[in-house]
Design an enzyme around this catalytic site. Structure first.
Site, PDB file in Angstrom:
ATOM      1  N   ASP A 266     -32.692  51.424 -52.633  1.00 46.17           N
ATOM      2  CA  ASP A 266     -31.714  52.469 -52.520  1.00 46.17           C
ATOM      3  C   ASP A 266     -31.991  53.796 -52.427  1.00 46.17           C
ATOM      4  O   ASP A 266     -31.146  54.559 -51.859  1.00 46.17           O
ATOM      5  CB  ASP A 266     -30.628  52.399 -53.512  1.00 46.17           C
ATOM      6  CG  ASP A 266     -31.127  52.496 -55.116  1.00 46.17           C
ATOM      7  OD1 ASP A 266     -32.481  52.930 -55.062  1.00 46.17           O
ATOM      8  OD2 ASP A 266     -30.309  52.632 -56.124  1.00 46.17           O
ATOM      9  N   HIS A 267     -33.076  54.298 -52.944  1.00 45.61           N
ATOM     10  CA  HIS A 267     -33.496  55.620 -52.639  1.00 45.61           C
ATOM     11  C   HIS A 267     -34.155  56.127 -51.446  1.00 45.61           C
ATOM     12  O   HIS A 267     -33.624  56.875 -50.780  1.00 45.61           O
ATOM     13  CB  HIS A 267     -34.236  55.940 -53.832  1.00 45.61           C
ATOM     14  CG  HIS A 267     -33.734  56.151 -55.244  1.00 45.61           C
ATOM     15  ND1 HIS A 267     -32.911  55.362 -55.755  1.00 45.61           N
ATOM     16  CD2 HIS A 267     -33.751  57.570 -55.968  1.00 45.61           C
ATOM     17  CE1 HIS A 267     -32.328  55.790 -56.778  1.00 45.61           C
ATOM     18  NE2 HIS A 267     -32.700  57.144 -57.055  1.00 45.61           N
TER      19      HIS A 267
ATOM     20  N   ASP B 117     -34.224  54.833 -64.125  1.00 48.25           N
ATOM     21  CA  ASP B 117     -33.276  55.805 -63.412  1.00 48.25           C
ATOM     22  C   ASP B 117     -32.390  56.201 -64.439  1.00 48.25           C
ATOM     23  O   ASP B 117     -31.751  55.707 -65.196  1.00 48.25           O
ATOM     24  CB  ASP B 117     -32.566  55.269 -62.380  1.00 48.25           C
ATOM     25  CG  ASP B 117     -31.836  56.263 -61.383  1.00 48.25           C
ATOM     26  OD1 ASP B 117     -32.426  56.534 -60.460  1.00 48.25           O
ATOM     27  OD2 ASP B 117     -31.030  56.678 -61.959  1.00 48.25           O
TER      28      ASP B 117
ATOM     29  N   ARG C 198     -25.787  66.001 -59.386  1.00 52.28           N
ATOM     30  CA  ARG C 198     -26.825  67.188 -59.569  1.00 52.28           C
ATOM     31  C   ARG C 198     -26.869  68.067 -58.382  1.00 52.28           C
ATOM     32  O   ARG C 198     -26.836  67.839 -57.499  1.00 52.28           O
ATOM     33  CB  ARG C 198     -28.260  66.470 -59.933  1.00 52.28           C
ATOM     34  CG  ARG C 198     -28.314  65.511 -61.117  1.00 52.28           C
ATOM     35  CD  ARG C 198     -29.841  65.052 -60.992  1.00 52.28           C
ATOM     36  NE  ARG C 198     -29.834  64.721 -62.541  1.00 52.28           N
ATOM     37  CZ  ARG C 198     -30.633  63.328 -62.964  1.00 52.28           C
ATOM     38  NH1 ARG C 198     -31.218  62.884 -61.958  1.00 52.28           N
ATOM     39  NH2 ARG C 198     -30.420  63.185 -64.082  1.00 52.28           N
TER      40      ARG C 198
ATOM     41  N   ARG D 195     -37.998  60.043 -63.676  1.00 50.57           N
ATOM     42  CA  ARG D 195     -39.208  59.814 -63.095  1.00 50.57           C
ATOM     43  C   ARG D 195     -40.437  60.205 -63.877  1.00 50.57           C
ATOM     44  O   ARG D 195     -40.638  61.580 -64.177  1.00 50.57           O
ATOM     45  CB  ARG D 195     -39.122  60.598 -61.757  1.00 50.57           C
ATOM     46  CG  ARG D 195     -38.843  62.221 -61.854  1.00 50.57           C
ATOM     47  CD  ARG D 195     -38.890  62.855 -60.448  1.00 50.57           C
ATOM     48  NE  ARG D 195     -37.547  62.710 -59.975  1.00 50.57           N
ATOM     49  CZ  ARG D 195     -36.723  63.568 -59.485  1.00 50.57           C
ATOM     50  NH1 ARG D 195     -37.478  64.571 -58.898  1.00 50.57           N
ATOM     51  NH2 ARG D 195     -35.674  63.515 -59.057  1.00 50.57           N
TER      52      ARG D 195
END
Ligand code: MIC
Ligand code: SF4
Length: 646
Positions: A67-68, A122, A382, A540
């Site tokens: 998805d990223h 995540d 964010r 991350r």
């Protein structure tokens, strides 16, 4: 003896506790039922899993999402996706193909179960708390260990009760609830805590609304957030064809909490987090009708069917303001499909919205960077400096309602004055079709299945066993609230190198000091000095692996964010804190520092002395670690420790 009632968080922890005692601050070990990965952290997690030599995952359910890194402007991302798909097929993991949606949205819809533990590589994995899961973000290596049946360790959190009363007014959203919590608690306020929502107000919130709130609990720095599993949860799961997954869960009436906050939902008004921190919250009316350039709707915070229906209602029959670029990314194939069928997608397209695929997209800087100095309203979680891909972009975090009305007017607008009636009840049945989830191979076939590695996949860096002392330069000094986006930025240009640490290292700290990687290399590494809440934000582990590759031996700060601290320890970099926070002011970049007798201190003590040779001063640093953490640090990281002990 009077037995005190238990919080829901305590119940979830107790039912999964395999090590330690439930005493706040001490290390506890949890059995993990489910795991998830996404592609930007997944390649590394699966490389580590492969290195462990385990045939098949031992969890109840593991899912690999793509998805990223869905922008494929080179072979790198496609190669990584193929690698993840191959590992998933071989090792007993479900594979959610690109296009199926954002991991947290899809997991909530299709896989999450009340009462289960979930860790994901995540930070927004706590979204699952919206249906009563104990769901936490973790580094990729911790997820790999959990997939192999290993225990997941966290410091036992304190439990905060947020008592919700009343009911949200029309055009005030769940996003405003979590922005209010951020205003009250700040981005440091959730550190070492689980946020538990209770009270009459809970009954007025649907599952997607609850999930918006638990999702953005990540921005508080909280371990996780959780809602009870009740009638509303049951209806949601039933509509997903999963009523059998439901169990009732709630805190005891007389549960005792460490802290309590009251929020009257009916007193809230639309809010916005101003650049560049999710806790810089003001009301939309207070900020005023500032001109805007861009609006982005979507992300794992606000991309549910409910959110999209509100947006479609506001946009229907109108046209996006000529000064504004509006993009919309529905959170999953299920959402997009339902919007297509019920006509809402046509309303969005007609109004001039640019429809993006169901993925993270602009939230992680994968396209849609605003114009220079541009003001961008986003329904995301964010707004860290530079995260949008435009260094001087001004990102405000808002609800879908505020985003949609502002896209029409060209200015930040309070939707409360909207003269539109809106009512949308969640459907009795969602459009369920898991055809984009590939099931793993049966064990007999798995043995023969091949795993293909692309040329961009490089070795995972490993540390060296800890020496007797560390003498290094203070190579970088940064302030409070440094995020992992500062340490290891993401975005379309950098993300394709998540499995290539040497290449990635060129961008380390690019937002704060582009000369950092070169200086670190010339110096043969160094020590980083940081303020409070260092490493907040994402899970991350690249924010630890890349500094490791650049020779960083220790990071000395006022305090650390939970996941980043765990990632540093797993990598074998020492995370130390000042005993006296004021000593931070004393150190300048370039000072030569020596951590004396460090091996012995890590082995046996809770404190260590750091000498500033340049200034001829000494500071006491905290090195209180659990036995497990001490072993990793001495060995030069979790991978070395495992190799030495297998
Ligand atoms: C994010 O929102 O920052 C990310 C991208 O989803 C990260 C994970 C990553 O860096 O790959 C997160 O939140 O953990
Ligand atoms: Fe994706 Fe953004 Fe959610 Fe991270 S915060 S998982 S980048 S949508």
């Amino acid at each position: 003896m009077v037995l005190l009632g238990m919080t829901l968080a305590h119940k979830l922890i107790k039912s999964h506790l395999v090590a330690g005692e439930m005493k706040a601050g001490t290390e506890i070990g949890l059995k993990i039922d489910q795991t998830l990965t996404q592609d930007a952290t997944g390649t590394m997690a699966y490389l580590q899993f492969e290195a462990m030599g385990i045939e098949r995952v031992k969890t109840e359910l593991s899912v690999a999402y793509i998805d990223h890194n869905t922008l494929q402007n080179g072979f790198e991302n496609a190669d990584d996706h193929r690698f993840i798909q191959n590992v998933a097929y071989k090792r007993g993991i479900r594979f959610s193909r690109p296009g199926n949606g954002i991991c947290h949205q899809v997991h909530l819809e299709r896989f999450g179960k009340p009462g289960k533990t979930l860790i994901g590589s995540d930070s927004h994995t706590p979204t699952g708390g919206g249906i009563g899961m104990l769901a936490m973000g973790a580094g990729g290596l911790d997820v790999a260990v959990a997939m192999g049946g290993g225990t997941y360790y966290i410091p036992m959190p304190k439990i905060v009760k947020i008592n919700l009363t009343g009911k949200l007014n029309a055009w005030v959203a769940a996003k405003d609830v979590i922005l209010e919590v951020l205003r009250i608690m700040t981005v440091k306020g959730g550190l070492g805590k689980i946020i538990e929502y209770t009270g009459e107000g809970v009954k007025t919130l649907s599952v997607p609304e609850r999930a918006t709130i638990t999702n953005m609990g990540a921005e508080l720095g909280a371990t996780t957030s959780v809602f009870p599993s009740d009638k509303i949860t049951r209806e949601f799961l039933k509509a997903q064809g999963r009523e059998a997954d439901w169990i009732a869960l709630a805190a005891d009436e007389d549960a005792v909490y460490d802290e309590e906050i009251m929020i009257d939902l009916s007193s809230l008004h639309p809010l916005a987090a101003m650049p560049h921190m999710p806790d810089k919250v003001k009301s939309v009316t207070e900020i005023g009708e500032i001109a805007i350039d861009q609006v982005c709707i979507g992300s794992c915070t606000n991309s549910s069917l409910l959110d999209m229906m509100k947006v479609a209602k506001i946009l229907g029959g109108k046209t996006v303001n000529p000064r504004v670029s509006l993009s919309i990314a529905p959170g999953s194939k299920q959402v997009l499909n339902m919007l297509a069928k019920n006509g809402a997608l046509a309303d969005m397209i007609n109004a001039g919205a640019r429809i993006l695929e169901s993925a993270c997209g602009p939230c992680i800087g994968m396209g849609q960077s605003p114009n220079s100095g541009g003001v961008s309203l986003r329904t995301f979680n964010r707004n860290f400096e530079g995260r949008s891909g435009t260094a001087d972009g001004q990102v405000y975090l808002v609800s879908p309602e505020v985003a949609a009305i502002s896209a029409l007017t060209g200015v930040l607008k309070d939707p409360e004055k909207l003269d539109i009636e809106f009512r949308f009840d969640l459907p009795e049945t969602f459009d369920v079709n898991d055809n984009m989830v590939i099931l793993p191979a049966p064990p007999e076939e798995a043995a023969k299945a091949e795993v293909l590695y692309g040329p961009n996949i490089k070795e995972v860096p490993t540390g060296k066993p800890l020496g007797d002392s560390i003498k290094q330069t203070a190579i970088l000094k940064v302030g409070d609230d440094i995020t992992t986006d500062h340490i290891m930025p993401a975005g379309a240009k950098i993300l394709p190198y998540r499995s290539n640490v040497p290449h990635l290292s060129q961008f380390c700290f690019a937002v704060c000091d582009p000369s950092f990687p070169e200086r670190a290399k010339q110096n043969g590494g160094g020590i980083i000095i940081g303020g409070a809440n260092y490493g907040q934000g994402s899970s991350r582990e690249h924010a630890a692996l890349v500094p490791l590759y650049l020779g960083i031996k220790a990071v000395v700060t006022k305090s650390f964010a939970r996941m980043h601290k765990a990632n540093l320890i797993n990598s074998g970099i020492l995370p130390l804190t000042f005993e006296n926070a004021a000593d931070y002011n004393d150190i300048d970049e370039g000072d030569v520092l020596e951590i004396l007798d460090v091996k012995n201190a890590i082995q046996t003590k809770d404190m260590v002395v750091m000498k500033n040779i340049t200034k001829n001063k000494e500071y006491i640093l905290n090195c209180a670690f659990s036995e497990r953490q001490r072993s990793f640090l001495l060995a030069g990281g979790l991978l070395n420790f495992t190799a030495n002990n297998s």
